[in-house]
Scaffold this active site. Structure first.
Site, PDB file in Angstrom:
ATOM      1  N   GLU A   1       0.819  -1.212   0.000  1.00 55.75           N
ATOM      2  CA  GLU A   1       0.000   0.000   0.000  1.00 55.75           C
ATOM      3  C   GLU A   1       0.855   1.266   0.000  1.00 55.75           C
ATOM      4  OE1 GLU A   1      -2.582  -3.203   1.897  1.00 55.75           O
ATOM      5  OE2 GLU A   1      -0.502  -2.521   2.156  1.00 55.75           O
TER       6      GLU A   1
ATOM      7  N   PHE B   1     -11.864  -6.700  14.096  1.00 53.67           N
ATOM      8  CA  PHE B   1     -10.760  -7.194  13.277  1.00 53.67           C
ATOM      9  C   PHE B   1     -10.446  -6.195  12.165  1.00 53.67           C
ATOM     10  CE2 PHE B   1      -9.361  -9.675   9.498  1.00 53.67           C
ATOM     11  CZ  PHE B   1      -8.114 -10.069   9.989  1.00 53.67           C
ATOM     12  N   GLN B   2      -9.196  -5.819  12.081  1.00 54.01           N
ATOM     13  CA  GLN B   2      -8.687  -4.865  11.087  1.00 54.01           C
ATOM     14  C   GLN B   2      -9.417  -3.522  11.139  1.00 54.01           C
ATOM     15  OE1 GLN B   2      -8.355  -6.807   7.192  1.00 54.01           O
ATOM     16  NE2 GLN B   2      -6.296  -7.477   7.735  1.00 54.01           N
TER      17      GLN B   2
ATOM     18  N   LYS C   1     -17.720  -0.518   5.395  1.00 58.68           N
ATOM     19  CA  LYS C   1     -18.109  -1.480   4.369  1.00 58.68           C
ATOM     20  C   LYS C   1     -19.609  -1.498   4.129  1.00 58.68           C
ATOM     21  CE  LYS C   1     -17.396  -6.199   2.742  1.00 58.68           C
ATOM     22  NZ  LYS C   1     -16.747  -7.516   2.983  1.00 58.68           N
TER      23      LYS C   1
ATOM     24  N   MET D   1      24.313   9.057   3.048  1.00 61.31           N
ATOM     25  CA  MET D   1      24.231  10.382   3.658  1.00 61.31           C
ATOM     26  C   MET D   1      24.438  10.309   5.164  1.00 61.31           C
ATOM     27  SD  MET D   1      24.031  13.566   3.053  1.00 61.31           S
ATOM     28  CE  MET D   1      23.205  14.005   1.522  1.00 61.31           C
TER      29      MET D   1
END
Length: 562
Positions: A51, A113-114, A163, A476
């Site tokens: 993602e 969940f999630q 959802k 760096m």
């Protein structure tokens, strides 16, 4: 007509002219993906490998086109994986709309969940964000998100949709988006008039260009302004390409790794005209010594950027392009008989002498130098490429040794400094411009942050090129350890480095390795002209440093040189 929330999402994207979405599916967003499946001929979806890759690709798409970039993610970890990309876009004023889906409304706030409060998490790093709990408000919310992302100083907006809202139905009517108006009502004629008078009276004016000039599309107006004022020009990292880097008036980049001329001469100028920049610490050096002899005109669309870091004499708040048009109009109307062409001849001569006598330089010693790689890359491409970078030494060498002549051809994380940005950003740009050469300049450390996006370029058969300046270090950080930490190289040696050629080939891309200076041009040319995605692993000098360098807390003219 009655549509589900998922259908409304897709119809709203079509309203906004979205042709490409970057994303990664999951359970909460399945209704949207099911609807997207039915519109494959209208909206292309690019499945990234992570993602974060989707958010950076949407960012790269937006920066290279000037349009809104769009990314999708599911709930929980899918949404949180977008956070770094959203923050990157926020810091650099990039218009991105991130659409996430969450657990159903009854499950919100119950540690489901999630489930995650992604709106709360992203509140400090978005222009605005929404969680839509009523399907009747969904279409207008998405439309507002696109408008907010593009209005004024651009930036990311997040829309989180439970959802069950994507499954619920409501009445939908298509609405044609109105053009985004430029902000001009805050541009005071009095301030513009004062700015013109100050510039006209200047003996040593310096024009300083930032990323706002790129975002506003002000390149043509900037060119006319420079010709009218007859003054030297420098830029920030984010401003590169707004003004043609091959023009005689251009003197280089200002700041921590800027050119000697601009860094020294900024403290000698008497009027500094700053266009679309925020005076961040990497540009100013020690604040009390920045442009200490100058009166400052600051043109910027964001009023909160005015006087935040540097006190200015004349603020011009509004769209950079419109402000420059206003300045030019006053010049034409009130000073038509004034010949500015010879007004700053001595100053220009002094600045150009500094430019000629203090060019960017590096010591050649038989090893491949990273600066040499960028110079060769520029020679092969003749500057006709979109360049993305990671963050670190590779980023600075690309900015120093590749000459940018057009806006939106350098994609780099300036504000947040995100390692792992360049590769997915290059993917976004390549989808936007399939016929352009797109190159990501990377370090061997930073490329590994999102190296899994090799699967994305191979799966989609897009010819992104990645030039790895491989010095076996986190370069760096190692440079700072060398210069300021008594060479205590604490965890910056990349000992467990993969074979990048074999890795590229394992994914199905081309892999090249360059180990000797005499191989550089031929192999690089072959790789860059290949129609396939390619990794070019260039074994460069292991302890080469980026110079000039202004140490932290020092003034711009207190540079460390080669």
């Amino acid at each position: 007509m009655q549509l589900t929330g998922a259908q409304i999402v897709i119809e709203c994207l079509k309203e906004q002219g979205v042709d490409t979405v970057f994303g990664y599916p999951g359970g909460a967003i399945l209704n949207v993906y099911d609807e997207l499946y039915k519109h494959q001929g209208e909206i292309r979806h690019v499945l990234t490998s992570h993602e974060q890759g989707a958010s950076h690709a949407a960012d790269g798409y937006a920066r290279s086109t000037g349009k809104v970039g769009v990314c999708f993610a599911t709930s929980g970890p899918g949404a949180t994986n977008l956070v770094t990309g959203i923050a990157t876009a926020y810091m650099d004023s990039v218009p991105v709309v991130a659409i996430t889906c969450n657990v159903t409304v009854p499950l919100l706030g119950k540690d489901s969940f999630q489930e995650i409060d992604i709106a709360g998490i992203t509140m400090p790093i978005t222009k605005h964000n929404f969680i839509v709990k009523d399907v009747t408000k969904l279409a207008d919310t998405i439309r507002r998100a696109f408008k907010i992302a593009q209005t004024g100083r651009p930036g990311p907006v997040l829309v989180d949709i439970p959802k069950d809202i994507t499954a619920a139905k409501t009445e939908y009517t298509s609405v044609k988006p109105k053009p985004i108006a430029r902000i001009t009502d805050t541009i005071s004629e009095e301030d513009v008039d004062t700015a013109v008078s100050m510039i006209k009276a200047a003996k040593k004016p310096y024009i300083f260009v930032g990323g706002g000039a790129v975002i506003s599309g002000a390149s043509e107006e900037l060119k006319k302004f420079v010709e009218k004022v007859n003054a030297p020009v420098c830029d920030t990292l984010m401003g590169k390409g707004a003004f043609n880097g091959t023009d005689d008036s251009y003197t280089g980049m200002l700041g921590m790794h800027g050119n000697v001329g601009p860094n020294r001469k900024t403290n000698e100028c008497d009027v500094l005209i700053a266009i679309g920049m925020r005076f961040d610490d990497r540009v100013t050096g020690r604040l009390q010594d920045f442009a200490s002899h100058a009166r400052i005109v600051h043109i910027d669309i964001d009023p909160t950027s005015i006087r935040k870091n540097v006190e200015v004499d004349v603020p011009v708040v509004g769209d950079c392009r419109q402000a420059l048009e206003g300045i030019l109009e006053i010049c034409r109307a009130k000073m038509a008989d004034t010949d500015w062409s010879g007004m700053h001849a001595d100053w220009l001569q002094t600045v150009h002498e500094w430019k000629a006598n203090h060019p960017l330089a590096y010591n050649k010693n038989g090893h491949i130098k990273p600066q040499q790689v960028i110079e060769t890359m520029y020679s092969i491409t003749k500057g006709d490429a979109i360049i993305a970078t990671e963050v670190g030494q590779n980023q600075m060498w690309a900015a120093q040794f590749y000459t940018f002549t057009k806006p939106r051809t350098l994609l780099t994380s300036g504000g947040l400094g995100t390692m792992g940005y360049g590769f997915p950003a290059a993917i976004g740009a390549q989808f936007a411009f399939p016929d352009k050469l797109v190159i990501n300049v990377a370090g061997d450390g930073s490329i590994q942050m999102n190296i899994q996006e090799l699967a994305t370029v191979v799966q989609n058969k897009i010819p992104v090129k990645v030039v790895i300046l491989n010095n076996g270090h986190l370069g760096m950080v190692r440079q700072w350890q060398e210069l300021f930490y008594n060479r205590n190289y604490s965890h910056t040696n990349m000992e467990a480095q993969p074979d990048f050629v074999k890795l590229a080939e394992a994914y199905g891309a081309e892999g090249y390795r360059i180990s000797k200076p005499e191989e550089l041009e031929d192999v690089l040319r072959k790789a860059l002209t290949s129609p396939n995605p390619a990794f070019i692993d260039v074994m460069v000098e292991r302890e080469e440093n980026v110079y000039p360098m202004v140490p932290a807390g020092a003034a711009l003219d207190e540079m460390l040189l080669v």
